[in-house]
Design a protein around this motif. Structure first.
Motif, mmCIF file in Angstrom:
data_model
loop_
_atom_site.group_PDB
_atom_site.id
_atom_site.type_symbol
_atom_site.label_atom_id
_atom_site.label_comp_id
_atom_site.label_asym_id
_atom_site.label_seq_id
_atom_site.Cartn_x
_atom_site.Cartn_y
_atom_site.Cartn_z
ATOM 1 N N HIS A 1 0.546 -1.160 -0.340
ATOM 2 C CA HIS A 1 -0.378 0.148 -0.423
ATOM 3 C C HIS A 1 0.892 0.641 0.602
ATOM 4 C CE1 HIS A 1 -2.761 2.862 1.047
ATOM 5 N NE2 HIS A 1 -3.865 2.016 1.140
ATOM 6 N N GLY B 1 -9.469 -2.012 6.036
ATOM 7 C CA GLY B 1 -8.636 -1.841 4.152
ATOM 8 C C GLY B 1 -9.459 -0.813 4.220
ATOM 9 N N GLU B 2 -10.689 -1.524 3.730
ATOM 10 C CA GLU B 2 -11.675 -0.447 3.215
ATOM 11 C C GLU B 2 -11.831 1.206 3.439
ATOM 12 O OE1 GLU B 2 -15.225 -2.273 3.200
ATOM 13 O OE2 GLU B 2 -15.185 -3.980 2.131
ATOM 14 N N ASP C 1 -8.676 3.098 2.802
ATOM 15 C CA ASP C 1 -8.329 3.644 1.838
ATOM 16 C C ASP C 1 -9.915 4.537 1.350
ATOM 17 O OD1 ASP C 1 -7.028 1.867 1.064
ATOM 18 O OD2 ASP C 1 -7.840 0.246 -0.086
ATOM 19 N N ALA D 1 -8.754 8.440 0.750
ATOM 20 C CA ALA D 1 -9.103 9.065 -0.564
ATOM 21 C C ALA D 1 -10.599 10.507 -0.109
ATOM 22 C CB ALA D 1 -9.882 8.159 -0.714
ATOM 23 N N SER E 1 -4.021 6.098 -4.003
ATOM 24 C CA SER E 1 -4.306 6.183 -2.797
ATOM 25 C C SER E 1 -4.433 4.072 -2.931
ATOM 26 C CB SER E 1 -5.446 6.392 -1.822
ATOM 27 O OG SER E 1 -6.285 6.008 -2.997
ATOM 28 N N ARG E 2 -4.143 3.165 -3.956
ATOM 29 C CA ARG E 2 -4.277 1.625 -3.522
ATOM 30 C C ARG E 2 -3.513 1.546 -4.887
ATOM 31 N NH1 ARG E 2 -5.653 -3.602 -1.518
ATOM 32 N NH2 ARG E 2 -4.085 -4.483 -2.153
#
Ligand SMILES: Cc1ncc(COP(=O)(O)O)c(C=O)c1O
Length: 456
Positions: free
Chosen positions: A354, A438-439, A442, A446, A455-456
């Motif tokens: 990441h 993770g969500e 992110d 964002a 971002s990923r």
């Protein structure tokens, strides 16, 4: 329903924030009043080691409540406090012979500081008055604990009230080890720094060195490099200085052994434990006391000049004893090690490449993700964005409790997320935790001003 909607009278942690109302807990979940479930992947703040509503703990507490809820320790001792004392000493690091019960982590640290000072008065070395601690450490929020703590932001406005203390560098490999140093050389350098600080203050004026065995709240699960604590122990012994370990957060099984110091091959003179001791079923902490210290009091004044109203609270002791018995009966430390490995693997898969994750670290079910703006330079995000707070919010929105914090680098800059799932977590729960985290990460990145491409 939330706290603001019904006009709260509570001074909440953040006054403007609306907190959901927690109404029920079972296993790894907490439910709010709207019926939403949250996976407790941080145990609150590394507290709920058995999750919520464990039936065996509740049973033991109900039984104690029916017998006796409270008896002041200047009048009585209780069977349950004696049994917990026996239990803790039986499994304590070598040299620990007694226990002093309190109601939480900060109180355990206050007791440690005062006991360490009185020890030297008892043995005729009253000139010892200095405590040495580490920058970026957290030892609690009462004035003594805050004074030894090394987190700049937490100390700043209270600085005029704090006792004089001294700080050396933490053992924080990701941020502190030079590229041309081996981990061992890094540990050696830090040990020399402590040695120099002791010489500068005068070895006979120092009471103790205090450190979290694995750094927690303010730095995010930072284990020491191999050999560091052995050298620290040697230096303390050479100068007759006490070693106080703060295992309030990292202790009582969280790192996969009952005490984190077992993995360092050393034992402290005094050790503070709390959080996982009672698993949140009742407020309790304890100071584990080395034999030589106890004997100095026994042969000396026979009296530790300290005390609080709720020392050795029977209901809290019953809860803690049951928590410790369940951990042993169900061999949960093996699960901590097993699921800890699984968690590390999953975090590695999800965040290893990441762009904004600089470091993954920790031990057992005590792990952290450190966020950076730039992996190459390790530059943190602008602290004004409060990335850590965004992550907490995004995680809660996804039904996940994690423990993000800012100021990871120096008390002001840096963001990390601390994970401390219950010891009962299975691999499916760990997978869901990593997926939701993770969500949340992110989405938080964002949402930053000017965010986008990387971002990923
Ligand atoms: C290492 C450490 N020491 C002490 C404390 C203070 O404990 P309490 O909040 O129970 O007073 C904490 C709390 O996070 C901690 O992590």
């Amino acid at each position: 329903m939330d706290a603001r909607a019904h006009m709260t009278r509570i001074v909440h942690r953040s006054i403007a924030h609306s907190y959901p109302v927690a109404v029920r807990g079972e296993g790894i979940h907490i439910w709010d009043a709207a019926g939403k479930a949250y996976i407790d992947a941080s145990g609150g703040a590394a507290v709920s080691c058995l999750g919520h509503g464990h039936p065996d703990v509740l049973k033991a507490m109900h039984a104690q409540l029916d017998k006796l809820a409270y008896a002041h320790t200047s009048f009585f001792t209780t069977e349950v406090a004696e049994a917990l004392g026996e239990d803790l000493v039986a499994h304590a690091p070598s040299g620990i012979s007694h226990v002093y019960f309190v109601s939480g982590g900060s109180e355990a640290i206050e007791a440690a500081l005062k006991m360490a000072r009185q020890y030297f008065v008892e043995i005729g070395e009253p000139e010892r008055r200095h405590f040495i601690a580490r920058q970026q450490s957290y030892h609690g929020n009462t004035l003594g604990a805050l004074a030894v703590g090394g987190n700049a932001w937490r100390r700043k406005q209270f600085a005029p009230l704090l006792i004089e203390t001294h700080h050396v560098s933490p053992c924080f490999e990701y941020r502190g080890r030079q590229p041309d140093e081996t981990p061992r050389q890094y540990g050696e350098r830090l040990a020399r720094e402590l040695q120099q600080k002791i010489e500068e203050l005068g070895p006979k004026t120092v009471i103790a060195f205090i450190a979290e065995t694995v750094g927690g709240a303010t730095s995010g699960a930072i284990p020491a490099v191999e050999g560091y604590f052995k050298r620290i122990r040697e230096i303390c012994d050479r100068h007759g200085i006490l070693l106080i370990l703060d295992e309030v957060m990292c202790g009582m099984g969280r790192t996969g052994t009952l005490h984190a110091c077992e993995q360092e091959g050393i034992a402290p003179d005094l050790m503070a434990i709390a959080k996982g001791l009672g698993g949140g079923f009742a407020p309790i902490g304890a100071l584990l006391v080395g034999k030589k210290i106890f004997e100095a009091f026994e042969k000396g004044s026979g009296f530790f000049q300290h005390g609080h109203t709720y020392l050795g609270h029977p209901l809290a002791c019953a809860g803690a004893l049951a928590v410790q018995q369940v951990i042993r009966r169900d061999d949960l430390l093996a699960n901590v090690r097993r699921q800890g490995e699984h968690l590390a693997r999953r975090l590695g898969e999800r965040f290893g490449n990441h762009h904004h994750v600089g470091d993954l670290r920790g031990r057992g079910l005590f792990q952290a993700v450190e966020l950076v703006e730039d992996r190459g330079s390790k530059a943190p995000f602008d602290p004004r964005h409060k990335l850590h707070a965004r992550i907490k919010q995004e995680a809660m929105a996804r039904g996940l409790m994690v423990y993000p914090m800012g100021g990871t680098v120096d008390g002001q800059r840096g963001d990390h997320v601390l994970l401390a799932p219950p010891f009962i977590a299975d691999s499916q729960a760990i997978d869901t935790i990593v997926e939701r985290l993770g969500e949340a990460i992110d989405a938080s990145i964002a949402s930053l001003p000017g965010a986008g491409k990387k971002s990923r």
